[in-house]
Design an enzyme around this catalytic site. Structure first.
Site, mmCIF file in Angstrom:
data_model
loop_
_atom_site.group_PDB
_atom_site.id
_atom_site.type_symbol
_atom_site.label_atom_id
_atom_site.label_comp_id
_atom_site.label_asym_id
_atom_site.label_seq_id
_atom_site.Cartn_x
_atom_site.Cartn_y
_atom_site.Cartn_z
ATOM 1 N NE ARG A 1 -4.045 1.946 0.785
ATOM 2 C CZ ARG A 1 -4.566 2.822 -0.050
ATOM 3 N NH1 ARG A 1 -4.158 2.861 -1.303
ATOM 4 N NH2 ARG A 1 -5.518 3.632 0.345
ATOM 5 N N GLY A 2 0.952 1.907 -1.126
ATOM 6 C CA GLY A 2 1.897 2.995 -1.314
ATOM 7 C C GLY A 2 1.871 4.064 -0.242
ATOM 8 C CD GLU A 3 -3.149 5.639 2.168
ATOM 9 O OE1 GLU A 3 -3.729 5.458 3.248
ATOM 10 O OE2 GLU A 3 -3.690 6.185 1.189
ATOM 11 C CG ASP A 4 -0.236 2.251 5.009
ATOM 12 O OD1 ASP A 4 -0.733 3.373 5.168
ATOM 13 O OD2 ASP A 4 -0.842 1.193 5.267
ATOM 14 C CD GLU B 1 -0.658 -5.802 -6.441
ATOM 15 O OE1 GLU B 1 -0.576 -4.971 -7.369
ATOM 16 O OE2 GLU B 1 -0.049 -5.684 -5.359
ATOM 17 N N GLY C 1 0.745 6.880 -18.331
ATOM 18 C CA GLY C 1 -0.357 6.662 -19.242
ATOM 19 C C GLY C 1 -0.705 5.205 -19.452
ATOM 20 N NE ARG D 1 4.345 4.863 -4.042
ATOM 21 C CZ ARG D 1 4.080 3.866 -4.898
ATOM 22 N NH1 ARG D 1 5.068 3.270 -5.517
ATOM 23 N NH2 ARG D 1 2.844 3.485 -5.120
#
Length: 170
Positions: free
Chosen positions: A30-33, A97, A63, A35
């Site tokens: 989870r990127g916000e946690d 995922e 893109g 990254r």
């Protein structure tokens, strides 16, 4: 048998054909946690060891449709490290995922390694704590698709039974 420079076999024979892996490791997180902290450090450590590692911000082109690209990268990976963090279950993207990862684990020789980052194993297995909060929201949002939510719950229970690491243990 194909071997990489480190002597490890990165091909798999399936239905008489040989599959070459593009990545040694696929990172699911989870990127916000994580990254800009834990996952960045993990990614750097894997690269220092010479492991070809997929992480979405490094490999996806601007893109490009993200979901099909992530699925394709997972299919081309020898192993997956899933970093479970407090907001992991709030992301339907992460949960979808995760389902795909477990499907590939059952169908192929994909190796899956969970890491707990700031969560307890029972939070993942029994959807407690922040995972419980996330599932309350999912059940409201997907009230017409209870099967989808149940599949996410089942996937978390299944992956929580795998041997993994707790980030507190370094």
């Amino acid at each position: 048998m194909a071997r990489d420079v480190d002597g490890v076999d990165y091909s798999s024979s399936s239905s008489g054909s040989t599959k070459r892996w593009k990545y040694h490791v696929f990172l699911s997180f989870r990127g916000e946690d994580t990254r800009k902290n834990f996952t960045d450090h993990l990614y750097a450590a894997l690269k220092r060891k010479g492991l070809r590692t997929f992480r979405d911000e490094e490999e996806l082109e601007r893109g490009e449709s993200i979901n099909p690209s992530l699925v394709q990268a997972t299919e081309k990976s020898r192993s997956v490290i899933i970093v479970f963090s407090p907001n992991y279950a709030s992301s339907t993207w992460c949960l979808d995922e995760l389902q795909k990862i477990l499907q590939l684990k059952e169908e192929t020789s994909l190796q899956v390694f969970p890491i707990l980052y700031g969560v307890n194993p029972s939070d993942v297995r029994k959807q407690k704590g922040s995972f419980a909060d996330a599932f309350i929201r999912h059940e409201e949002r997907f009230a017409e698709d209870k099967i989808k939510v149940q599949k996410w719950r089942d996937a978390l229970q299944k992956v929580a039974s795998l041997s993994g690491w707790d980030s507190k243990d370094r």
